[in-house]
Each structure stands twice: as structure tokens, then as C-alpha cells.
Design an enzyme around this catalytic site. Structure first.
Site, PDB file in Angstrom:
ATOM      1  N   ASN A  36       0.878  -1.169   0.269  1.00  0.00           N
ATOM      2  CA  ASN A  36       0.059  -0.531   0.191  1.00  0.00           C
ATOM      3  C   ASN A  36       1.081   1.444   0.240  1.00  0.00           C
ATOM      4  O   ASN A  36       0.238   2.637   0.051  1.00  0.00           O
ATOM      5  CB  ASN A  36      -0.765  -0.107   0.717  1.00  0.00           C
ATOM      6  CG  ASN A  36      -1.810  -1.230   1.169  1.00  0.00           C
ATOM      7  OD1 ASN A  36      -1.353  -1.751   2.497  1.00  0.00           O
ATOM      8  ND2 ASN A  36      -2.322  -1.756  -0.123  1.00  0.00           N
TER       9      ASN A  36
ATOM     10  N   VAL B  56       2.298   6.695   0.923  1.00  0.00           N
ATOM     11  CA  VAL B  56       0.814   5.798   1.745  1.00  0.00           C
ATOM     12  C   VAL B  56      -0.417   5.670   0.821  1.00  0.00           C
ATOM     13  O   VAL B  56      -0.848   7.136   0.606  1.00  0.00           O
ATOM     14  CB  VAL B  56       0.834   7.044   2.225  1.00  0.00           C
ATOM     15  CG1 VAL B  56      -0.459   5.602   3.717  1.00  0.00           C
ATOM     16  CG2 VAL B  56       2.111   5.877   3.930  1.00  0.00           C
ATOM     17  N   CYS B  57      -1.273   5.185  -0.081  1.00  0.00           N
ATOM     18  CA  CYS B  57      -1.988   4.546  -0.151  1.00  0.00           C
ATOM     19  C   CYS B  57      -2.901   3.787   0.745  1.00  0.00           C
ATOM     20  O   CYS B  57      -2.903   2.579   0.174  1.00  0.00           O
ATOM     21  CB  CYS B  57      -1.838   3.714  -1.380  1.00  0.00           C
ATOM     22  SG  CYS B  57      -3.504   3.690  -2.238  1.00  0.00           S
ATOM     23  N   ILE B  58      -3.769   4.589   1.307  1.00  0.00           N
ATOM     24  CA  ILE B  58      -5.141   3.695   2.377  1.00  0.00           C
ATOM     25  C   ILE B  58      -6.167   4.444   2.230  1.00  0.00           C
ATOM     26  O   ILE B  58      -5.679   5.576   1.574  1.00  0.00           O
ATOM     27  CB  ILE B  58      -5.017   3.503   3.568  1.00  0.00           C
ATOM     28  CG1 ILE B  58      -4.303   5.156   4.330  1.00  0.00           C
ATOM     29  CG2 ILE B  58      -3.347   3.002   3.892  1.00  0.00           C
ATOM     30  CD1 ILE B  58      -3.641   4.845   5.703  1.00  0.00           C
TER      31      ILE B  58
ATOM     32  N   HIS C 185      -8.252   8.894   0.871  1.00  0.00           N
ATOM     33  CA  HIS C 185      -8.336   9.369  -0.492  1.00  0.00           C
ATOM     34  C   HIS C 185      -9.081  10.915  -0.600  1.00  0.00           C
ATOM     35  O   HIS C 185     -10.541   9.989   0.721  1.00  0.00           O
ATOM     36  CB  HIS C 185      -9.278   7.987  -1.639  1.00  0.00           C
ATOM     37  CG  HIS C 185      -7.246   7.363  -1.634  1.00  0.00           C
ATOM     38  ND1 HIS C 185      -8.408   5.834  -1.739  1.00  0.00           N
ATOM     39  CD2 HIS C 185      -6.699   7.039  -1.031  1.00  0.00           C
ATOM     40  CE1 HIS C 185      -7.091   5.468  -1.543  1.00  0.00           C
ATOM     41  NE2 HIS C 185      -5.849   6.016  -1.681  1.00  0.00           N
TER      42      HIS C 185
END
Length: 184
Positions: free
Chosen positions: A82, A89-91, A95
């Protein structure tokens, strides 16, 4: 006006963290004159491949925080499903609010000035409603380190290794942990 409100909120959250530190991370300003850029050090969670690591990240807040989420980018080397190769960081909670244009996330999983943090540590999930704070964001990232989401990866190769070649995944993470320890 929004930037002033955001800066006051961020200053309060920083003061609160200084007064009452939270286990697992430390935070401060990158530059004392800019409350919108924070330096965060996350300690690798126990009983995970990241245990023993000290991972540095930059948290950048928009002028309309908390209505919009910050971005978080690891500056320490990080191998995780992730985390993009540039460290971002991609959580879900980072978003933008609203419906996911790709249909992968529910609006309730995405950023909200008040969001629900589900404890990954409890045997039965425990829902705790908390306001969107730096603490809740970093705790979500620590949870991400403990429980990668390989269903919707930012780093496809790390996700494939996590699923199919766990030994190789652990070796790469161990190198990241060692590098992070050398940088302390």
C-alpha cells in the site's frame, strides 16, 4: 479563513501530541514556520516484518484541512503493498471524500473530518468514532503496516510477493528495517 482554521487545528493537534505522546510514533514540524508540513517517525509494529524499524515520513496538510485529507509519503525506503515506489501511502482514509470513481471503496471508507477507526487488534472488531487527527491517521498507517491490503495495491510487485512469495517479501522488508535503523 480556511487556512487560518486549519493552522489553528494543526497547532492544537501538535501541542496535544507533545503533551501526551502516543506509542508507536513521534511527530513534529519539518520547519517551525510551516504547520502544514510534519515530519513523522513510525516505529515498526511488533510481530510484523517491520518490527524494529524507524520509518520517516512527511505528512502534508492542505489549507482546508480537515475537510480534505493530508498526503503521507515515506522518506525512508519502504516495501509494502500500500505504498507507491515514491513512498506515497495509499489507504482509504487518505483518499478524498465522496464516492470512489473506480468503485473500489465505499464513501464511508474514505476521508471524512470524522471517521471510524476499526481496531485490527481486537478479536471482535471494535468500532471507535474519533475525529480526524494526526494521531488517528498515523495509527491507521501503523495498522496498514500490520495488515497490508493486497486487494487494491499501490505497489503491485510487493502485493504479489506478499501473497505468493512471503519469504522474499520479508527479506526485502528486513533490508528496509536495517536501513531505517542505520539512519537513526
Amino acid at each position: 479563513m480556511a487556512a487560518t482554521q486549519a493552522s489553528l487545528l494543526l497547532q492544537k493537534q501538535l501541542t496535544d501530541l507533545y503533551k501526551t505522546p502516543v506509542d508507536g510514533f513521534s511527530a513534529g514540524l519539518v520547519d517551525e514556520s510551516n504547520v502544514f508540513e510534519w515530519s513523522v517517525t513510525i516505529m515498526g509494529p511488533a510481530d510484523t516484518p517491520y518490527e524494529g524499524g524507524f520509518f520517516n515520513a512527511i505528512m502534508s496538510f492542505p489549507s482546508n484541512y480537515p475537510n480534505s485529507p493530508p498526503t503521507v509519503r515515506f522518506t525512508s525506503e519502504m516495501w509494502h503493498p500500500n505504498v507507491y515506489s515514491d513512498g506515497k501511502v495509499c489507504i482509504s482514509i487518505l483518499h478524498a471524500p465522496g464516492d470512489d470513481p473506480n468503485g473500489y471503496e465505499l464513501a464511508s471508507e474514505r476521508w471524512s473530518p470524522v471517521h471510524t477507526l476499526v481496531s485490527a487488534m481486537a478479536e471482535a472488531p471494535l468500532d471507535i468514532t474519533i475525529s480526524a487527527t494526526v494521531e488517528s491517521i498515523v495509527l491507521s498507517i501503523i495498522s496498514m503496516l500490520s495488515s497490508p491490503n493486497d486487494e487494491s495495491p499501490a505497489n503491485v510487485e510487493a502485493a504479489k510477493e506478499w501473497r505468493e512469495r512471503r519469504g522474499e517479501f520479508r527479506k526485502k522488508v528486513s533490508r528496509c528495517v536495517r536501513k531505517s535503523q542505520e539512519m537513526c
